[in-house]
Enzyme design. Structure first.
Site, mmCIF file in Angstrom:
data_model
loop_
_atom_site.group_PDB
_atom_site.id
_atom_site.type_symbol
_atom_site.label_atom_id
_atom_site.label_comp_id
_atom_site.label_asym_id
_atom_site.label_seq_id
_atom_site.Cartn_x
_atom_site.Cartn_y
_atom_site.Cartn_z
ATOM 1 C CE LYS A 173 -4.027 -2.051 -0.050
ATOM 2 N NZ LYS A 173 -4.912 -1.866 -1.151
ATOM 3 N N GLY A 174 1.907 1.165 -0.429
ATOM 4 C CA GLY A 174 3.046 2.390 -0.579
ATOM 5 C C GLY A 174 3.027 3.171 -2.011
ATOM 6 N N GLY A 175 1.781 2.602 -2.972
ATOM 7 C CA GLY A 175 1.825 3.274 -4.047
ATOM 8 C C GLY A 175 2.738 2.948 -5.034
ATOM 9 C CB THR A 176 4.742 0.005 -5.672
ATOM 10 O OG1 THR A 176 3.812 -0.761 -5.073
ATOM 11 C CG2 THR A 176 5.650 0.094 -4.533
ATOM 12 N NE ARG A 177 -0.377 -2.492 -10.359
ATOM 13 C CZ ARG A 177 0.234 -3.403 -11.183
ATOM 14 N NH1 ARG A 177 0.351 -2.951 -12.419
ATOM 15 N NH2 ARG A 177 0.301 -4.714 -10.715
HETATM 16 N N1 LIG Z 1 -0.429 9.284 -5.143
HETATM 17 C C1 LIG Z 1 -1.049 8.797 -4.554
HETATM 18 N N2 LIG Z 1 -1.326 9.412 -3.402
HETATM 19 C C2 LIG Z 1 -2.012 8.798 -2.350
HETATM 20 N N3 LIG Z 1 -2.409 7.534 -2.531
HETATM 21 C C3 LIG Z 1 -1.924 6.859 -3.397
HETATM 22 C C4 LIG Z 1 -1.382 7.387 -4.409
HETATM 23 N N4 LIG Z 1 -1.115 6.481 -5.277
HETATM 24 C C5 LIG Z 1 -1.505 5.414 -5.038
HETATM 25 N N5 LIG Z 1 -2.271 5.644 -4.012
HETATM 26 C C6 LIG Z 1 -2.889 4.621 -3.102
HETATM 27 O O1 LIG Z 1 -1.877 3.545 -2.811
HETATM 28 C C7 LIG Z 1 -2.674 2.369 -2.762
HETATM 29 C C8 LIG Z 1 -2.045 1.395 -3.551
HETATM 30 O O2 LIG Z 1 -0.744 1.199 -3.174
HETATM 31 P P1 LIG Z 1 0.135 -0.007 -3.962
HETATM 32 O O3 LIG Z 1 -0.276 0.126 -5.292
HETATM 33 O O4 LIG Z 1 1.381 0.085 -3.255
HETATM 34 O O5 LIG Z 1 -0.621 -1.251 -3.470
HETATM 35 S S1 LIG Z 1 -0.162 -2.779 -3.479
HETATM 36 O O6 LIG Z 1 0.539 -2.925 -2.172
HETATM 37 O O7 LIG Z 1 0.650 -3.036 -4.436
HETATM 38 O O8 LIG Z 1 -1.398 -3.528 -3.518
HETATM 39 C C9 LIG Z 1 -4.035 2.606 -2.816
HETATM 40 O O9 LIG Z 1 -5.111 2.969 -1.709
HETATM 41 P P2 LIG Z 1 -6.152 1.988 -1.741
HETATM 42 O O10 LIG Z 1 -7.152 2.372 -2.708
HETATM 43 O O11 LIG Z 1 -6.465 2.417 -0.153
HETATM 44 O O12 LIG Z 1 -5.827 0.456 -1.548
HETATM 45 C C10 LIG Z 1 -3.990 3.758 -3.704
HETATM 46 O O13 LIG Z 1 -5.130 4.516 -3.561
#
Ligand SMILES: Nc1ncnc2c1ncn2[C@@H]1O[C@H](COP(=O)(O)OS(=O)(=O)O)[C@@H](OP(=O)(O)O)[C@H]1O
Length: 240
Positions: free
Chosen positions: A202-206
């Site tokens: 959930k760190g925004g890697t996607r």
């Molecule tokens: N720029 C930015 N700012 C704030 N939040 C963001 C951003 N980019 C991605 N997100 C949120 O990050 C969540 C997805 O993170 P990941 O892609 O790392 O998810 S995963 O761990 O790979 O499943 C996902 O949160 P959730 O929707 O709560 O799952 C995204 O909404």
């Protein structure tokens, strides 16, 4: 009986409105001459008033249309000369010469026409022939020559720092040991990645991957491989 009073004598005929003709002039001549004189006088007064009110130009407009101002004939001597308006130019303004180029106004010699630079000599890494993006930038007419030169020098200095040729990429791959591509009949050429995105859950890697994937030179896997945390035991052959 008193006799009826005699009826009053008829009133004398009213005097004629026209003035009595002077001696030596016929009866029909004076009214015609007077009418002609009045018409001439009214026309003269009208012309005088019109000229004083600034209508002289309008009166001369048809003449100006037919002939140039310099070739206009002088007014006949019988007519009074048109009054000269204060502040108005006596001669029509001469046509303006075409504006000189910027270099001429600054005393610099005219700049020769630009020749398209040879391909590869501009430092852009792009074909700079006719129609190139850089040539279009240099041909912008509103940009002074000094600004174009300065901006071109700045771009030539900055671009090589960020440009990467195929030879440089091949050298980097060889140095990193990732140039050993494996050709497979199903997937074609499989290579080890040149960059990794590492992040917590959930760190925004996607979102980061999707942003980088927009670049045309980036090839990325569709799903997260999770090689290091889940599939490390499968080896590099699986990772490719
Ligand atoms: N720029 C930015 N700012 C704030 N939040 C963001 C951003 N980019 C991605 N997100 C949120 O990050 C969540 C997805 O993170 P990941 O892609 O790392 O998810 S995963 O761990 O790979 O499943 C996902 O949160 P959730 O929707 O709560 O799952 C995204 O909404």
């Amino acid at each position: 009986m008193a006799p009826w009073p005699a009826p009053p004598p008829p009133p004398p005929p009213p005097p004629s409105l026209a003035a009595p003709p002077p001696p030596g002039v016929s009866a029909k001549g004076p009214p015609a001459r007077k009418l002609l004189f009045m018409c001439t006088l009214s026309l003269s007064v009208t012309y005088l008033c019109y000229s004083l009110l600034g209508g002289s130009g309008s009166l001369q407009f048809p003449l100006a249309l037919q002939e140039p101002p310099g070739a206009a004939e002088p007014p006949p001597p019988s007519l009074p000369p048109p009054p000269v308006r204060l502040g108005a130019p006596s001669q029509p303004p001469a046509p303006r010469p075409p504006p000189p180029p910027d270099n001429a106004s600054r005393g610099e010699p005219p700049e020769p026409p630009r020749q398209p630079a040879a391909p590869g000599a501009d430092g852009w890494g792009l074909a700079s022939g006719s129609g190139g993006a850089r040539d279009a930038w240099l041909r912008t007419p509103l940009t002074p020559g000094e600004m174009v030169t300065a901006q071109s020098a700045l771009l030539e200095r900055e671009v090589p720092e960020s440009s990467t040729t195929d030879e440089e990429l091949a050298g980097r791959r060889a140095a990193n040991g990732s140039g050993n591509a494996v050709s497979t009949p199903d997937y074609g050429e499989k290579k080890l990645p040149q960059a990794l995105i590492i992040g917590v859950k959930k760190g925004g890697t996607r979102a980061l991957l999707e942003a980088i994937r927009v670049h045309p030179d980036v090839r990325a896997v569709g799903v997260e491989p999770h090689f290091f945390d889940r599939n490390y035991e499968k080896g590099l052959e699986w990772y490719r």
